[in-house]
Design an enzyme around this catalytic site. Structure first.
Site, PDB file in Angstrom:
ATOM      1  N   HIS A  38     -14.003  -4.689  11.097  1.00  0.00           N
ATOM      2  CA  HIS A  38     -13.727  -3.337  11.617  1.00  0.00           C
ATOM      3  C   HIS A  38     -15.037  -2.626  11.885  1.00  0.00           C
ATOM      4  O   HIS A  38     -15.909  -2.576  11.014  1.00  0.00           O
ATOM      5  CB  HIS A  38     -12.969  -2.518  10.568  1.00  0.00           C
ATOM      6  CG  HIS A  38     -11.549  -2.900  10.405  1.00  0.00           C
ATOM      7  ND1 HIS A  38     -10.610  -2.058   9.869  1.00  0.00           N
ATOM      8  CD2 HIS A  38     -10.867  -4.031  10.696  1.00  0.00           C
ATOM      9  CE1 HIS A  38      -9.417  -2.648   9.843  1.00  0.00           C
ATOM     10  NE2 HIS A  38      -9.549  -3.848  10.330  1.00  0.00           N
TER      11      HIS A  38
ATOM     12  N   TRP B 171       1.774   7.160  12.134  1.00  0.00           N
ATOM     13  CA  TRP B 171       0.341   7.279  11.780  1.00  0.00           C
ATOM     14  C   TRP B 171      -0.402   6.076  12.283  1.00  0.00           C
ATOM     15  O   TRP B 171       0.056   4.953  12.177  1.00  0.00           O
ATOM     16  CB  TRP B 171       0.196   7.352  10.256  1.00  0.00           C
ATOM     17  CG  TRP B 171      -1.212   7.106   9.802  1.00  0.00           C
ATOM     18  CD1 TRP B 171      -2.325   7.886  10.058  1.00  0.00           C
ATOM     19  CD2 TRP B 171      -1.688   5.976   9.059  1.00  0.00           C
ATOM     20  NE1 TRP B 171      -3.429   7.334   9.511  1.00  0.00           N
ATOM     21  CE2 TRP B 171      -3.073   6.166   8.884  1.00  0.00           C
ATOM     22  CE3 TRP B 171      -1.084   4.848   8.525  1.00  0.00           C
ATOM     23  CZ2 TRP B 171      -3.871   5.251   8.178  1.00  0.00           C
ATOM     24  CZ3 TRP B 171      -1.865   3.946   7.826  1.00  0.00           C
ATOM     25  CH2 TRP B 171      -3.225   4.153   7.655  1.00  0.00           C
TER      26      TRP B 171
ATOM     27  N   HIS C  10      -1.962   1.023  16.500  1.00  0.00           N
ATOM     28  CA  HIS C  10      -1.318   1.425  15.237  1.00  0.00           C
ATOM     29  C   HIS C  10       0.040   2.086  15.437  1.00  0.00           C
ATOM     30  O   HIS C  10       0.323   3.143  14.879  1.00  0.00           O
ATOM     31  CB  HIS C  10      -2.267   2.351  14.461  1.00  0.00           C
ATOM     32  CG  HIS C  10      -2.223   2.103  12.980  1.00  0.00           C
ATOM     33  ND1 HIS C  10      -1.575   2.934  12.112  1.00  0.00           N
ATOM     34  CD2 HIS C  10      -2.734   1.105  12.232  1.00  0.00           C
ATOM     35  CE1 HIS C  10      -1.693   2.472  10.870  1.00  0.00           C
ATOM     36  NE2 HIS C  10      -2.387   1.354  10.917  1.00  0.00           N
TER      37      HIS C  10
ATOM     38  N   TYR D 253      -6.357   7.545  12.876  1.00  0.00           N
ATOM     39  CA  TYR D 253      -6.284   6.249  12.184  1.00  0.00           C
ATOM     40  C   TYR D 253      -7.534   5.428  12.495  1.00  0.00           C
ATOM     41  O   TYR D 253      -8.027   5.422  13.629  1.00  0.00           O
ATOM     42  CB  TYR D 253      -5.040   5.434  12.626  1.00  0.00           C
ATOM     43  CG  TYR D 253      -5.268   4.008  12.229  1.00  0.00           C
ATOM     44  CD1 TYR D 253      -5.752   3.076  13.140  1.00  0.00           C
ATOM     45  CD2 TYR D 253      -5.185   3.637  10.886  1.00  0.00           C
ATOM     46  CE1 TYR D 253      -6.083   1.787  12.752  1.00  0.00           C
ATOM     47  CE2 TYR D 253      -5.519   2.363  10.495  1.00  0.00           C
ATOM     48  CZ  TYR D 253      -5.979   1.446  11.419  1.00  0.00           C
ATOM     49  OH  TYR D 253      -6.320   0.191  11.013  1.00  0.00           O
TER      50      TYR D 253
ATOM     51  N   ARG E  23       0.937 -11.034  13.429  1.00  0.00           N
ATOM     52  CA  ARG E  23       0.014 -10.613  12.366  1.00  0.00           C
ATOM     53  C   ARG E  23       0.635 -10.611  10.970  1.00  0.00           C
ATOM     54  O   ARG E  23       0.046 -10.125  10.034  1.00  0.00           O
ATOM     55  CB  ARG E  23      -0.490  -9.211  12.675  1.00  0.00           C
ATOM     56  CG  ARG E  23      -1.293  -9.177  13.915  1.00  0.00           C
ATOM     57  CD  ARG E  23      -2.552  -8.363  13.987  1.00  0.00           C
ATOM     58  NE  ARG E  23      -2.838  -7.306  13.094  1.00  0.00           N
ATOM     59  CZ  ARG E  23      -3.759  -7.395  12.124  1.00  0.00           C
ATOM     60  NH1 ARG E  23      -4.382  -8.526  11.942  1.00  0.00           N
ATOM     61  NH2 ARG E  23      -4.031  -6.353  11.366  1.00  0.00           N
TER      62      ARG E  23
ATOM     63  N   GLU F 184      -3.479  -4.172  19.355  1.00  0.00           N
ATOM     64  CA  GLU F 184      -2.586  -4.442  18.227  1.00  0.00           C
ATOM     65  C   GLU F 184      -1.597  -3.310  18.015  1.00  0.00           C
ATOM     66  O   GLU F 184      -1.927  -2.141  18.234  1.00  0.00           O
ATOM     67  CB  GLU F 184      -3.442  -4.607  16.980  1.00  0.00           C
ATOM     68  CG  GLU F 184      -2.675  -4.759  15.702  1.00  0.00           C
ATOM     69  CD  GLU F 184      -3.547  -4.609  14.490  1.00  0.00           C
ATOM     70  OE1 GLU F 184      -4.781  -4.635  14.618  1.00  0.00           O
ATOM     71  OE2 GLU F 184      -2.981  -4.414  13.404  1.00  0.00           O
TER      72      GLU F 184
ATOM     73  N   GLU G 154       1.766  -6.746  11.319  1.00  0.00           N
ATOM     74  CA  GLU G 154       1.279  -6.586   9.928  1.00  0.00           C
ATOM     75  C   GLU G 154       2.361  -5.970   9.047  1.00  0.00           C
ATOM     76  O   GLU G 154       2.343  -6.165   7.839  1.00  0.00           O
ATOM     77  CB  GLU G 154       0.005  -5.764   9.881  1.00  0.00           C
ATOM     78  CG  GLU G 154       0.174  -4.324  10.253  1.00  0.00           C
ATOM     79  CD  GLU G 154      -1.137  -3.576  10.228  1.00  0.00           C
ATOM     80  OE1 GLU G 154      -2.136  -4.083  10.744  1.00  0.00           O
ATOM     81  OE2 GLU G 154      -1.157  -2.478   9.651  1.00  0.00           O
TER      82      GLU G 154
ATOM     83  N   HIS H 291      -3.011 -10.154   9.185  1.00  0.00           N
ATOM     84  CA  HIS H 291      -3.526  -8.904   8.621  1.00  0.00           C
ATOM     85  C   HIS H 291      -4.417  -9.236   7.420  1.00  0.00           C
ATOM     86  O   HIS H 291      -4.143 -10.188   6.692  1.00  0.00           O
ATOM     87  CB  HIS H 291      -2.314  -8.092   8.176  1.00  0.00           C
ATOM     88  CG  HIS H 291      -2.594  -6.711   7.703  1.00  0.00           C
ATOM     89  ND1 HIS H 291      -1.778  -6.076   6.821  1.00  0.00           N
ATOM     90  CD2 HIS H 291      -3.564  -5.824   8.014  1.00  0.00           C
ATOM     91  CE1 HIS H 291      -2.228  -4.860   6.593  1.00  0.00           C
ATOM     92  NE2 HIS H 291      -3.295  -4.672   7.310  1.00  0.00           N
TER      93      HIS H 291
ATOM     94  N   ASN I 103       0.816  -1.212   0.000  1.00  0.00           N
ATOM     95  CA  ASN I 103       0.000   0.000   0.000  1.00  0.00           C
ATOM     96  C   ASN I 103       0.860   1.278   0.000  1.00  0.00           C
ATOM     97  O   ASN I 103       1.631   1.502   0.934  1.00  0.00           O
ATOM     98  CB  ASN I 103      -0.896   0.009   1.253  1.00  0.00           C
ATOM     99  CG  ASN I 103      -2.145   0.826   1.020  1.00  0.00           C
ATOM    100  OD1 ASN I 103      -2.350   1.390  -0.047  1.00  0.00           O
ATOM    101  ND2 ASN I 103      -2.983   0.891   2.049  1.00  0.00           N
TER     102      ASN I 103
HETATM  103  C1  CS2 Z   1      -4.553  -1.711   9.864  1.00  0.00           C
HETATM  104  C2  CS2 Z   1      -4.464  -1.513   8.392  1.00  0.00           C
HETATM  105  O1  CS2 Z   1      -5.975  -3.486   9.347  1.00  0.00           O
HETATM  106  C3  CS2 Z   1      -5.197  -3.034  10.180  1.00  0.00           C
HETATM  107  O2  CS2 Z   1      -4.906  -3.564  11.257  1.00  0.00           O
HETATM  108  O3  CS2 Z   1      -3.381  -1.541  10.568  1.00  0.00           O
HETATM  109  O4  CS2 Z   1      -5.622  -0.856   8.021  1.00  0.00           O
HETATM  110  C4  CS2 Z   1      -3.275  -0.718   7.900  1.00  0.00           C
HETATM  111  O5  CS2 Z   1      -3.378   0.603   8.393  1.00  0.00           O
HETATM  112  C5  CS2 Z   1      -3.272  -0.726   6.394  1.00  0.00           C
HETATM  113  O6  CS2 Z   1      -3.287  -2.054   5.973  1.00  0.00           O
HETATM  114  C6  CS2 Z   1      -2.048  -0.022   5.861  1.00  0.00           C
HETATM  115  O7  CS2 Z   1      -1.991  -0.176   4.465  1.00  0.00           O
HETATM  116 MG    MG Z   2      -3.261  -2.827  12.193  1.00  0.00          MG
END
Ligand code: CS2
Ligand code: MG
Length: 402
Positions: free
Chosen positions: A122, A402, A212, A159, A283, A236, A262, A312, A37
């Site tokens: 989510h 971020w 995050h 975020y 993750r 997380e 992730e 992830h 990404n």
């Molecule tokens: C996040 C993601 O899904 C998650 O746990 O941390 O949305 C992450 O921000 C994005 O995959 C970044 O590309």
């Molecule tokens: Mg995440």
């Protein structure tokens, strides 16, 4: 069987995706996701310029040797771009292997260890009230595990909270958006959020939260401790994980389960975290951690230390990765949970697939290989557009995570 051709498809049905297609002399082809990404073209170029020429003529069944060739042969090891490119090749080769052997990939990873894969979704809201509504909506859809993020009083954006209810895609076209961050305001807002969640939904629903990477270890320790009465499934990315040792400090202060990884691209990013049992879930994903060949090794190492998988599964991982993650999740013994952010309808149309969701669980389907395809004609309608993830600055302007 020999690899006769391979090429990269870049499409953007609402967001960018990089897909590798490997073709063999027996007409069987495989797909691998190489989406990173905000850095998509880096992986596409790595594949096209440096990897594909080395694949032509090879036996696609040699997943281990080709993995080692691409990992050790690059000399410059690891990193998200390299490991996403290796992952794309690896998953495409497993797809070919499954199709050639006429069996779904999970059968090549040890077979079914469970009937289906528990997923979490989510839910978010600009404030507690809106987050409660979104959790109720997702509970209604049958999810047994829900990640909850809410706005932070005093901050314009943060975020995990989308501009529109129900859809969250952090990557934005054009240059990176700059968010504002204030740790104390965030730390004050999270415990009341989950107190209200438990008061409203009771104890049974698994609740998760993503910090995050934005806290220091001691701030994460404070948050984990204050969340203990609400029995989260995990918090997380509590702190940036370059300093794996930082998790020892968090662990000393709280029993709230910890998930991380992730952004990991190899077992070495998690080695200390796992062997010291500083985390509960790892993750790392199929697309960013070198594919199924490496992720299986990582999961098997984690199993020795009671660490489970929690891969992830955001919308910036394509349906090719979602399918691979579900085959992996169905087979590995120390499976924990799988993230599920449903893709948009336009993305699903570009990547027709067998996997399905029902009542909080998912299944990859039983088609040979991955059970996903790529509609190249439709994909051609969606032109790549550079996009970036946001950046964060503290209120004094200092750049932060971020
Ligand atoms: C996040 C993601 O899904 C998650 O746990 O941390 O949305 C992450 O921000 C994005 O995959 C970044 O590309
Ligand atoms: Mg995440």
């Amino acid at each position: 069987m020999k690899i006769t051709d391979a090429y990269v498809n870049i499409t953007s049905p609402g967001r960018n995706f990089v897909t590798l297609k490997i073709v063999t002399d027996e007409g069987i082809y495989g797909l691998g996701d190489g989406t990173l990404n905000g850095r998509e073209l880096a992986v596409a170029a790595y594949l096209t310029e440096h990897v594909i020429p080395c694949l032509i003529g090879r036996d696609p069944f040699q997943t281990e040797d080709i993995w080692q060739y691409l990992y050790r042969g690059a000399y410059w090891r690891r990193g998200p771009v390299t490991m996403s490119a290796i992952a794309a090749v690896d998953v495409a080769l497993w797809d070919i292997k499954g199709k050639a052997l006429q069996t779904p990939i999970y059968n090549l990873l040890g077979g079914r260890s469970r009937e289906s894969v528990m997923v979490y979704c989510h839910a978010f809201g600009k404030d507690v009230g809106a987050a409660l509504e979104d959790v109720a909506k997702h509970k209604e859809m049958g999810y047994r595990a829900i990640r909850v993020q809410s706005g932070v009083p005093g901050l314009k954006s943060t975020y995990g909270v989308g501009k529109v209810a129900g859809h969250y895609e952090p990557a934005e076209r054009g240059l990176p958006t700059e968010y504002e961050w204030e740790t104390e305001a965030y730390l004050r807002s999270v415990p009341p959020l989950f107190s209200k969640m438990r008061e409203t939904f009771g104890e049974e629903l698994h609740l998760l939260h993503d910090c995050h990477h934005r806290l220091t270890p001691i701030e994460a320790a404070r948050l984990g401790k204050e969340l203990e009465p609400f029995h989260l499934f995990w918090i997380e990315d509590p702190t940036p994980a370059e300093l794996q040792e930082g998790f020892r400090l968090i662990r000393q202060h709280t029993t709230t389960p910890l998930a991380v990884g992730e952004v990991f691209n190899s077992l070495w990013d998690a080695h200390e975290l796992i062997r010291n049992q500083w985390i509960d879930y790892v993750r790392a994903t199929v697309v960013h951690a070198g594919g199924l060949t490496h992720l299986k090794k990582l999961a098997d190492f984690a199993a020795l230390y009671h660490v489970k998988t929690g891969c992830h599964g955001a919308t910036d991982l394509s349906p090719v990765s979602m399918a691979a993650a579900l085959h992996f999740g169905l087979a590995v013994h120390n499976f924990g949970i799988q993230e599920h952010m449903p893709h948009s309808e336009e993305t699903d149309a570009v990547f027709p697939h067998q996997y399905s969701y029902q009542d909080g669980y998912m299944h990859p389907g039983d088609k040979p290989g991955l059970g996903v395809d790529l509609d190249e004609k439709l994909a051609a309608h969606y032109e790549y557009q550079r996009a970036y993830l946001p950046v964060n600055r503290k209120q004094d302007g200092t750049l932060t995570d971020w």
